[in-house]
Motif scaffolding. Structure first.
Motif, PDB file in Angstrom:
ATOM      1  N   PRO A  34      31.923  33.618  28.237  1.00  0.00           N
ATOM      2  CA  PRO A  34      32.810  33.801  29.395  1.00  0.00           C
ATOM      3  C   PRO A  34      33.540  35.145  29.397  1.00  0.00           C
ATOM      4  CG  PRO A  34      33.051  31.597  28.520  1.00  0.00           C
ATOM      5  CD  PRO A  34      32.165  32.343  27.560  1.00  0.00           C
ATOM      6  N   ALA A  35      33.925  35.648  28.232  1.00  0.00           N
ATOM      7  CA  ALA A  35      34.642  36.929  28.182  1.00  0.00           C
ATOM      8  C   ALA A  35      33.778  38.067  28.726  1.00  0.00           C
ATOM      9  CB  ALA A  35      35.077  37.233  26.756  1.00  0.00           C
ATOM     10  N   ILE A  76      33.835  37.771  32.558  1.00  0.00           N
ATOM     11  CA  ILE A  76      35.127  38.237  33.075  1.00  0.00           C
ATOM     12  C   ILE A  76      35.199  39.760  33.025  1.00  0.00           C
ATOM     13  CG2 ILE A  76      37.615  38.250  32.647  1.00  0.00           C
ATOM     14  CD1 ILE A  76      37.233  35.342  31.577  1.00  0.00           C
ATOM     15  N   GLY A  77      34.771  40.340  31.923  1.00  0.00           N
ATOM     16  CA  GLY A  77      34.775  41.798  31.797  1.00  0.00           C
ATOM     17  C   GLY A  77      33.866  42.474  32.807  1.00  0.00           C
ATOM     18  N   GLY A  91      35.510  42.276  36.243  1.00  0.00           N
ATOM     19  CA  GLY A  91      36.611  43.235  36.302  1.00  0.00           C
ATOM     20  C   GLY A  91      36.117  44.665  36.435  1.00  0.00           C
ATOM     21  N   THR A 117      40.352  39.790  39.785  1.00  0.00           N
ATOM     22  CA  THR A 117      39.975  39.676  38.375  1.00  0.00           C
ATOM     23  C   THR A 117      40.823  38.628  37.671  1.00  0.00           C
ATOM     24  OG1 THR A 117      39.301  41.991  38.344  1.00  0.00           O
ATOM     25  CG2 THR A 117      39.698  40.952  36.220  1.00  0.00           C
ATOM     26  N   ALA A 118      42.120  38.606  37.954  1.00  0.00           N
ATOM     27  CA  ALA A 118      43.000  37.601  37.345  1.00  0.00           C
ATOM     28  C   ALA A 118      42.609  36.190  37.765  1.00  0.00           C
ATOM     29  CB  ALA A 118      44.450  37.879  37.717  1.00  0.00           C
ATOM     30  N   VAL A 153      39.595  35.154  38.832  1.00  0.00           N
ATOM     31  CA  VAL A 153      38.303  34.821  38.219  1.00  0.00           C
ATOM     32  C   VAL A 153      38.486  34.501  36.745  1.00  0.00           C
ATOM     33  CG1 VAL A 153      36.046  35.785  37.574  1.00  0.00           C
ATOM     34  CG2 VAL A 153      36.912  36.084  39.884  1.00  0.00           C
ATOM     35  N   ALA A 154      39.291  35.311  36.049  1.00  0.00           N
ATOM     36  CA  ALA A 154      39.525  35.071  34.623  1.00  0.00           C
ATOM     37  C   ALA A 154      40.206  33.727  34.393  1.00  0.00           C
ATOM     38  CB  ALA A 154      40.366  36.196  34.038  1.00  0.00           C
ATOM     39  N   ALA A 155      41.248  33.440  35.168  1.00  0.00           N
ATOM     40  CA  ALA A 155      41.955  32.170  35.010  1.00  0.00           C
ATOM     41  C   ALA A 155      41.029  30.989  35.305  1.00  0.00           C
ATOM     42  CB  ALA A 155      43.173  32.129  35.932  1.00  0.00           C
ATOM     43  N   ILE A 196      37.657  30.856  35.104  1.00  0.00           N
ATOM     44  CA  ILE A 196      36.628  30.708  34.068  1.00  0.00           C
ATOM     45  C   ILE A 196      37.225  30.143  32.795  1.00  0.00           C
ATOM     46  CG2 ILE A 196      35.093  32.007  32.542  1.00  0.00           C
ATOM     47  CD1 ILE A 196      34.383  33.762  34.943  1.00  0.00           C
ATOM     48  N   ILE A 197      38.387  30.628  32.412  1.00  0.00           N
ATOM     49  CA  ILE A 197      39.028  30.120  31.198  1.00  0.00           C
ATOM     50  C   ILE A 197      39.377  28.647  31.346  1.00  0.00           C
ATOM     51  CG2 ILE A 197      41.104  30.292  29.774  1.00  0.00           C
ATOM     52  CD1 ILE A 197      40.967  33.355  30.298  1.00  0.00           C
TER      53      ILE A 197
END
Length: 112
Positions: A8-9, A12-13, A16, A39-40, A42-44, A46-47
């Motif tokens: 997932p990281a 996310i990268g 972004g 980006t925030a 999508v990151a939230a 996915i996490i």
């Protein structure tokens, strides 16, 4: 849990980085603030989706990031609405997500 066979990281990268490049190219409707908000979000998301065991607090972060995203595009979301949505998510997890998996120690069925 992997997404498209990747961690997932990494996803996310990549999202972004892509949004940053698009914002630097002055794509209409996407400035630096919008790229950061997307980006925030999508990151939230996915996490929250990939974390196990399920952590309800992560889904409140998705709500906060979503509110920041819509605010970036001009919608005014009052703090009370944000708090009410987060409370509803936590209540939903307590009723339907987390609590049904827990058996009280005083329950006779738990002693068997």
């Amino acid at each position: 849990m992997k997404i498209f066979g990747r961690e997932p990281a990494l996803v996310i990268g990549a999202v972004g980085a892509l949004l940053t490049v698009l914002a630097s190219l002055n794509v209409p409707g996407l400035d630096a603030g919008a790229a950061a908000a997307i980006t925030a979000f999508v990151a939230a998301s996915i996490i929250a989706i990939t974390t196990r065991p399920v952590a309800p607090a992560l889904f409140t972060a998705v709500i906060a990031a979503g509110v920041a995203l819509v605010a970036e595009y001009g919608m005014d979301v009052p703090d009370g609405v944000t708090g009410a949505l987060a409370g509803a998510v936590l209540a939903g997890f307590a009723l339907f997500g987390i609590r049904p998996q827990v058996i009280p120690a005083s329950d006779p069925a738990a002693r068997r």
